[in-house]
Every structure is written in structure tokens, then in C-alpha cells.
Design an enzyme around this catalytic site. Structure first.
Site, PDB file in Angstrom:
ATOM      1  N   PRO A  48       4.760   8.398   0.384  1.00 28.89           N
ATOM      2  CA  PRO A  48       4.904   7.603  -0.840  1.00 28.89           C
ATOM      3  C   PRO A  48       6.358   7.175  -1.088  1.00 28.89           C
ATOM      4  O   PRO A  48       7.283   7.791  -0.565  1.00 28.89           O
ATOM      5  CB  PRO A  48       4.430   8.564  -1.946  1.00 28.89           C
ATOM      6  CG  PRO A  48       3.589   9.572  -1.235  1.00 28.89           C
ATOM      7  CD  PRO A  48       4.188   9.718   0.137  1.00 28.89           C
ATOM      8  N   SER A  49       6.510   6.141  -1.880  1.00 28.67           N
ATOM      9  CA  SER A  49       7.827   5.625  -2.292  1.00 28.67           C
ATOM     10  C   SER A  49       8.697   5.224  -1.116  1.00 28.67           C
ATOM     11  O   SER A  49       9.930   5.257  -1.213  1.00 28.67           O
ATOM     12  CB  SER A  49       8.575   6.644  -3.158  1.00 28.67           C
ATOM     13  OG  SER A  49       7.740   7.139  -4.162  1.00 28.67           O
ATOM     14  N   ARG A  50       8.071   4.905  -0.010  1.00 29.24           N
ATOM     15  CA  ARG A  50       8.805   4.469   1.190  1.00 29.24           C
ATOM     16  C   ARG A  50       9.756   5.538   1.738  1.00 29.24           C
ATOM     17  O   ARG A  50      10.640   5.246   2.511  1.00 29.24           O
ATOM     18  CB  ARG A  50       9.581   3.162   0.920  1.00 29.24           C
ATOM     19  CG  ARG A  50       8.667   1.992   0.516  1.00 29.24           C
ATOM     20  CD  ARG A  50       7.682   1.651   1.623  1.00 29.24           C
ATOM     21  NE  ARG A  50       6.820   0.514   1.335  1.00 29.24           N
ATOM     22  CZ  ARG A  50       5.512   0.611   1.092  1.00 29.24           C
ATOM     23  NH1 ARG A  50       4.906   1.780   1.024  1.00 29.24           N
ATOM     24  NH2 ARG A  50       4.790  -0.474   0.912  1.00 29.24           N
ATOM     25  N   LEU A  51       9.525   6.797   1.334  1.00 31.74           N
ATOM     26  CA  LEU A  51      10.338   7.897   1.893  1.00 31.74           C
ATOM     27  C   LEU A  51       9.599   8.488   3.089  1.00 31.74           C
ATOM     28  O   LEU A  51       9.229   9.670   3.115  1.00 31.74           O
ATOM     29  CB  LEU A  51      10.617   8.977   0.831  1.00 31.74           C
ATOM     30  CG  LEU A  51      11.664   8.602  -0.202  1.00 31.74           C
ATOM     31  CD1 LEU A  51      11.912   9.763  -1.170  1.00 31.74           C
ATOM     32  CD2 LEU A  51      12.984   8.212   0.466  1.00 31.74           C
ATOM     33  N   ARG A  94       0.871  -1.166   0.000  1.00 27.03           N
ATOM     34  CA  ARG A  94       0.000   0.000   0.000  1.00 27.03           C
ATOM     35  C   ARG A  94       0.912   1.221   0.000  1.00 27.03           C
ATOM     36  O   ARG A  94       1.973   1.214   0.634  1.00 27.03           O
ATOM     37  CB  ARG A  94      -0.814  -0.062   1.292  1.00 27.03           C
ATOM     38  CG  ARG A  94      -1.709   1.091   1.526  1.00 27.03           C
ATOM     39  CD  ARG A  94      -2.627   0.746   2.709  1.00 27.03           C
ATOM     40  NE  ARG A  94      -2.948   1.962   3.436  1.00 27.03           N
ATOM     41  CZ  ARG A  94      -3.669   1.990   4.541  1.00 27.03           C
ATOM     42  NH1 ARG A  94      -4.129   0.877   5.064  1.00 27.03           N
ATOM     43  NH2 ARG A  94      -3.930   3.129   5.123  1.00 27.03           N
TER      44      ARG A  94
END
Ligand SMILES: Cc1cc2nc3c(=O)[nH]c(=O)nc-3n(C[C@H](O)[C@H](O)[C@H](O)COP(=O)(O)O)c2cc1C
Length: 213
Positions: A190-193, A10
Site C-alpha cells: 500500500p501507499s506505493r511503499l 489500484r
């Protein structure tokens, strides 16, 4: 045989956490996030995963409910003779983690535990519903029990014994206070940042650092 879960993912897009948004006092920041989680309809927003460890470092974890937060720390109630109680008595270092999926946030609290005052434990015990008070008395928490019937019989016996009386708080049941040494606020991005901002206590002041996600 194995179950492959690699397709469950997700993207976290609910918000962002900037240093400028943080209250200088992490307890105030926590209270703000907790009330936002409750307002967002988070189920069991006060539930925290609590990790303890034996003196020689064998960890264990379970969920408990936060019942008060204040300048002295984070308070929960339990049986002092339970597994967590025994581990805390020999190693007071614990970590608690809240997960509020509605807001894609976690808070991690690391600190040392001491027992809450007798007055606080007494007051809270008697505020609980009567049947929960009896449950606390009937359960030798974390110890093996022969079967459910034994447990229910103990409960029924105690209900009868205290029929028209106040239920006394057992000496082995009460509160613990986690005095925080670090508190990390995590906001999924988002983008695991993800945003991770951690307060670290230095004597009486809190310093804030950003951590890589
Ligand atoms: C949502 C939730 C809240 C819980 N709250 C508490 C609590 O406040 N105190 C407690 O002793 N156990 C609570 N429990 C039960 C614990 O997770 C655990 O089973 C129990 O404390 C025994 O843990 P131990 O054997 O590691 O000591 C809760 C469980 C859940 C799922």
C-alpha cells in the site's frame, strides 16, 4: 486528442516481502514464487517480457516463455535469426521481467545470454506439438512477409513434405540461457511503499539488498 488514464489506480495489498523470508539461493526463491503464481491461477505465469538491445544501445522488447530454470539460469527458445536473436548475438546483456498481477509481484532478471546446448534444443524442439515444429520451420521470424497466404502456403508445403517423417530442427532455432547477475523480487504494498529485494552476484555468492520503491 489524448486518452487520460490518470484515474486508473489500484492499491497493492496482497502481501509483504521480508528479507527473513528469502531463500539464500535466488533460483530457489524464484521457483517458490513461480509455483505460487501458478497455484494462484496466474494466466501465462511463465511468460516474461524480454528486453534486448543492439550493440549501440537501441532497445527492443517482447514476451517469451520460460521453459526451464536451474543453476545455470533461465532458458527460453526462439529463432536465432529473429530480431532478439540478432541483438543477443551482438550484445548478450538482457533483462527479463515477470509480472504476476494475481499476487502483485514482479521478478526482474538481469544477465548474460549464451546458447543452450544442442542436446537441450534438440530435445525441446521434438517435444513440441508437431504443428508448432512446422510453424518454426515455416516462419522466418521477424522478417517482412508479403501476406498471410504466403505463410500459410509455406506451412502447408512443409506439412506435406514431412507427412510421415520426423521434422528436423532448423539450425537457427534453439534455446538461450540467461545466466543471472542480479535478480530482483518486488512485492506491491500500500501507499506505493513496495518491497524490493535484489540479489547481486559477487563471484559465487549472492548478496541481498533492499531498494527504495
Ligand atoms: C505469451 C507469449 C509467449 C511467447 N513466447 C515466445 C517464445 O517462447 N519464443 C519466441 O520466439 N516468441 C514468443 N512469443 C512471440 C514474441 O513475443 C515475439 O513476437 C517474437 O518472438 C518475435 O520477436 P522479435 O522480432 O523481437 O525477435 C510469445 C508471445 C506471447 C504473447
Amino acid at each position: 486528442m489524448s486518452t487520460n488514464l490518470s484515474d486508473i489506480r489500484r492499491s497493492y495489498e496482497q502481501g509483504a516481502l521480508h528479507r527473513r523470508d528469502l531463500d539464500p539461493d535466488p533460483i530457489k526463491q524464484f521457483e517458490k514464487w513461480l509455483s505460487e503464481a501458478i497455484a494462484a491461477g496466474q494466466v501465462e505465469a511463465t511468460a516474461m517480457f524480454l528486453a534486448t538491445a543492439t550493440k549501440d544501445g537501441r532497445p527492443s522488447g517482447r514476451v517469451v516463455l520460460l521453459k526451464r530454470v536451474g543453476v545455470d539460469g533461465f532458458v527460453f527458445f526462439t529463432n536465432y535469426q529473429s530480431q532478439k536473436g540478432q541483438e543477443i548475438e551482438s550484445n548478450p546483456q538482457v533483462e527479463a521481467c515477470f509480472f504476476w498481477d494475481k499476487l502483485e509481484r514482479t521478478v526482474r532478471v538481469h544477465g548474460r545470454v549464451t546458447r543452450a546446448s544442442e542436446t537441450e534444443s534438440e530435445e525441446y524442439f521434438h517435444k513440441r506439438p508437431r504443428l508448432s515444429q512446422i510453424g518454426a520451420l515455416a516462419s522466418n521470424q521477424s522478417n517482412p512477409v508479403e501476406n498471410r497466404q504466403v505463410l500459410e502456403q509455406q506451412f502447408a508445403d512443409l506439412e506435406k513434405r514431412y507427412e510421415n517423417n520426423d521434422i528436423p530442427r532448423p539450425a537457427h532455432w534453439g534455446g538461450y540461457v540467461i545466466a543471472p547477475e542480479t535478480i530482483e523480487f518486488w512485492q506491491g504494498r500500500p501507499s506505493r511503499l513496495h518491497d524490493r529485494l535484489r540479489y547481486v552476484k559477487h563471484s559465487d555468492t549472492w548478496q541481498i539488498e533492499r531498494l527504495a520503491p
